[in-house]
Write a protein that holds these residues in place. Structure first.
Motif, PDB file in Angstrom:
ATOM      1  N   ALA A 211       0.856  -1.188   0.000  1.00 23.05           N
ATOM      2  CA  ALA A 211       0.000   0.000   0.000  1.00 23.05           C
ATOM      3  C   ALA A 211       0.891   1.236   0.000  1.00 23.05           C
ATOM      4  N   VAL A 212       0.441   2.275  -0.701  1.00 24.61           N
ATOM      5  CA  VAL A 212       1.184   3.534  -0.769  1.00 24.61           C
ATOM      6  C   VAL A 212       0.222   4.698  -0.585  1.00 24.61           C
ATOM      7  N   ALA A 213       0.710   5.773   0.010  1.00 28.32           N
ATOM      8  CA  ALA A 213      -0.032   7.027   0.105  1.00 28.32           C
ATOM      9  C   ALA A 213       0.663   8.039  -0.802  1.00 28.32           C
ATOM     10  N   PHE A 214      -0.122   8.797  -1.562  1.00 32.96           N
ATOM     11  CA  PHE A 214       0.470   9.751  -2.496  1.00 32.96           C
ATOM     12  C   PHE A 214      -0.377  11.017  -2.558  1.00 32.96           C
ATOM     13  N   ASP A 215       0.240  12.094  -3.097  1.00 34.36           N
ATOM     14  CA  ASP A 215      -0.451  13.382  -3.150  1.00 34.36           C
ATOM     15  C   ASP A 215      -1.101  13.594  -4.516  1.00 34.36           C
ATOM     16  N   ARG A 216      -1.605  14.797  -4.772  1.00 35.00           N
ATOM     17  CA  ARG A 216      -2.371  15.064  -5.991  1.00 35.00           C
ATOM     18  C   ARG A 216      -1.531  14.937  -7.252  1.00 35.00           C
ATOM     19  N   ARG A 217      -0.208  15.041  -7.115  1.00 33.05           N
ATOM     20  CA  ARG A 217       0.670  14.882  -8.276  1.00 33.05           C
ATOM     21  C   ARG A 217       1.290  13.496  -8.315  1.00 33.05           C
ATOM     22  N   TRP A 218       0.738  12.578  -7.526  1.00 33.84           N
ATOM     23  CA  TRP A 218       1.151  11.185  -7.493  1.00 33.84           C
ATOM     24  C   TRP A 218       2.549  11.006  -6.899  1.00 33.84           C
ATOM     25  N   ASN A 219       2.984  11.963  -6.099  1.00 28.54           N
ATOM     26  CA  ASN A 219       4.244  11.808  -5.373  1.00 28.54           C
ATOM     27  C   ASN A 219       3.985  11.011  -4.097  1.00 28.54           C
ATOM     28  N   ILE A 220       4.773   9.966  -3.881  1.00 25.92           N
ATOM     29  CA  ILE A 220       4.576   9.087  -2.731  1.00 25.92           C
ATOM     30  C   ILE A 220       4.969   9.816  -1.448  1.00 25.92           C
ATOM     31  N   VAL A 221       4.079   9.769  -0.461  1.00 26.86           N
ATOM     32  CA  VAL A 221       4.377  10.398   0.828  1.00 26.86           C
ATOM     33  C   VAL A 221       4.601   9.363   1.929  1.00 26.86           C
ATOM     34  N   MET A 222       4.181   8.105   1.693  1.00 28.62           N
ATOM     35  CA  MET A 222       4.335   7.073   2.710  1.00 28.62           C
ATOM     36  C   MET A 222       4.053   5.708   2.069  1.00 28.62           C
ATOM     37  N   THR A 223       4.721   4.657   2.548  1.00 26.78           N
ATOM     38  CA  THR A 223       4.444   3.301   2.082  1.00 26.78           C
ATOM     39  C   THR A 223       4.436   2.357   3.282  1.00 26.78           C
ATOM     40  N   ASN A 224       3.963   1.128   3.060  1.00 25.18           N
ATOM     41  CA  ASN A 224       4.135   0.119   4.096  1.00 25.18           C
ATOM     42  C   ASN A 224       5.315  -0.780   3.742  1.00 25.18           C
ATOM     43  N   ARG A 225       5.641  -1.702   4.624  1.00 22.84           N
ATOM     44  CA  ARG A 225       6.842  -2.523   4.447  1.00 22.84           C
ATOM     45  C   ARG A 225       6.724  -3.477   3.261  1.00 22.84           C
ATOM     46  N   ALA A 226       5.523  -3.843   2.881  1.00 22.38           N
ATOM     47  CA  ALA A 226       5.350  -4.798   1.785  1.00 22.38           C
ATOM     48  C   ALA A 226       5.792  -4.226   0.441  1.00 22.38           C
ATOM     49  N   VAL A 227       5.918  -2.898   0.345  1.00 22.19           N
ATOM     50  CA  VAL A 227       6.352  -2.266  -0.902  1.00 22.19           C
ATOM     51  C   VAL A 227       7.867  -2.361  -1.070  1.00 22.19           C
ATOM     52  N   GLU A 228       8.590  -2.397   0.033  1.00 23.02           N
ATOM     53  CA  GLU A 228      10.051  -2.244  -0.004  1.00 23.02           C
ATOM     54  C   GLU A 228      10.783  -3.226  -0.913  1.00 23.02           C
ATOM     55  N   PRO A 229      10.431  -4.532  -0.943  1.00 21.65           N
ATOM     56  CA  PRO A 229      11.169  -5.441  -1.827  1.00 21.65           C
ATOM     57  C   PRO A 229      11.116  -5.053  -3.302  1.00 21.65           C
ATOM     58  N   PHE A 230      10.063  -4.372  -3.723  1.00 26.57           N
ATOM     59  CA  PHE A 230       9.917  -4.010  -5.133  1.00 26.57           C
ATOM     60  C   PHE A 230      10.850  -2.857  -5.528  1.00 26.57           C
TER      61      PHE A 230
ATOM     62  N   VAL B  30       3.568   7.332 -10.675  1.00 26.78           N
ATOM     63  CA  VAL B  30       3.350   7.088 -12.096  1.00 26.78           C
ATOM     64  C   VAL B  30       4.685   6.824 -12.793  1.00 26.78           C
ATOM     65  N   ARG B  31       5.673   7.667 -12.519  1.00 31.04           N
ATOM     66  CA  ARG B  31       6.990   7.482 -13.132  1.00 31.04           C
ATOM     67  C   ARG B  31       7.624   6.175 -12.661  1.00 31.04           C
ATOM     68  N   LEU B  32       7.477   5.865 -11.401  1.00 32.96           N
ATOM     69  CA  LEU B  32       8.016   4.621 -10.861  1.00 32.96           C
ATOM     70  C   LEU B  32       7.393   3.416 -11.555  1.00 32.96           C
ATOM     71  N   GLY B  33       6.097   3.500 -11.837  1.00 32.32           N
ATOM     72  CA  GLY B  33       5.406   2.373 -12.440  1.00 32.32           C
ATOM     73  C   GLY B  33       5.656   2.195 -13.923  1.00 32.32           C
ATOM     74  N   LEU B  34       5.944   3.299 -14.635  1.00 31.88           N
ATOM     75  CA  LEU B  34       6.008   3.237 -16.094  1.00 31.88           C
ATOM     76  C   LEU B  34       7.408   3.422 -16.672  1.00 31.88           C
ATOM     77  N   ASP B  35       8.328   3.982 -15.913  1.00 32.60           N
ATOM     78  CA  ASP B  35       9.673   4.221 -16.424  1.00 32.60           C
ATOM     79  C   ASP B  35      10.430   2.895 -16.555  1.00 32.60           C
ATOM     80  N   PRO B  36      11.180   2.692 -17.651  1.00 28.47           N
ATOM     81  CA  PRO B  36      11.974   1.460 -17.811  1.00 28.47           C
ATOM     82  C   PRO B  36      12.997   1.245 -16.694  1.00 28.47           C
TER      83      PRO B  36
END
Length: 247
Positions: free
Chosen positions: A86-105, A121-127
């Motif tokens: 799970a991730v928390a992000f702002d109106r411009r999709w900048n991540i402000v907080m995550t849980n530990r399950a995100v870290e391995p990725f 968005v950039r994290l998900g789509l950038d090569p």
């Protein structure tokens, strides 16, 4: 600078609503109209300023002491969703907080993409980010495109427009992909750690925020779409607990 009447007309047009123009509305009238039109708090301040009134809504960073209760609430939601990401992000999709399950990725992500602000968005789509892991990248891009188009239709933003133009302009790859609307839920399929993980997500927002920052924070929680994916996250969480317990 636009007048309050012009701004209200823009919002009525965006919401496809019609209402009598008020040439000299009171502050309460401006806020009532803004509430009917579901105008974001940031733009309600703009309306008030255009009408000659002081802004009503503060904008404080999430780590401000005044937002400690809200910040704790976000952290609780994120932790409660473990072992799933799970991730928390702002109106411009900048991540402000995550849980530990995100870290391995994040392990193989280019460090440049992990410098704040980390954009989801950039994290998900950038090569250099998650894109090499995403099996159905065109579908995921189409979902992002649809969501950000709707967001921009409601509240245009120059930085968000630039992000859209950078990563989400349609191309030939997307043209060959099936429409987003073809399924009730389109999972994100990740090839990770020697297996395919299928995930779908939900969005949580604050119900009645009185601060611009909280109004613009969203939590995206990812759920396993099949038993195999659920087993992977549950096993990974168990392994992490065992490792933490070892001296």
């Amino acid at each position: 600078m636009h007048t309050v009447g012009e701004l209200l007309r823009q919002w009525r047009h965006r919401r496809r609503l019609s209402q009598l123009d008020k040439s000299n509305p009171s502050a309460d009238m401006v806020l009532r109209l803004a509430d009917q039109l579901d105008v974001p708090l940031r733009d309600r301040n703009r309306l008030l300023l255009a009408a000659g009134f002081a802004p009503r809504y503060a904008e404080r960073p999430l780590d401000d002491d005044a937002l400690s209760a809200a910040r704790d609430a976000v952290e609780r939601v994120l932790r409660a969703h473990e072992p799933y990401p799970a991730v928390a992000f702002d109106r411009r999709w900048n991540i402000v907080m995550t849980n530990r399950a995100v870290e391995p990725f994040f392990a193989d992500v280019d460090p440049d993409l992990l410098r704040p602000p980390i954009n989801l968005v950039r994290l998900g789509l950038d090569p250099r980010g998650f894109a090499p892991l995403v099996v159905n990248l065109a579908d995921v891009r189409a979902v992002f495109r649809s969501r950000i188009r709707r967001q921009l239709a409601v509240a245009p933003d120059a930085e968000l427009i630039a992000l859209y133009e950078e990563l989400l302009e349609p191309d030939s790859e997307d043209a060959s992909s099936r429409p987003v609307e073809s399924d009730v839920v389109i999972p994100m399929v990740l090839r990770f750690d020697g297996r395919e993980l299928r995930l779908f997500s939900t969005i949580t927002t604050f119900g009645t925020p009185m601060d611009i920052t909280l109004d613009e924070v969203a939590i995206e929680s990812y759920y396993p779409a099949d038993a195999e994916s659920a087993a992977y996250f549950e096993q990974s969480s168990g392994d992490a607990r065992v490792a933490a317990a070892c001296p």
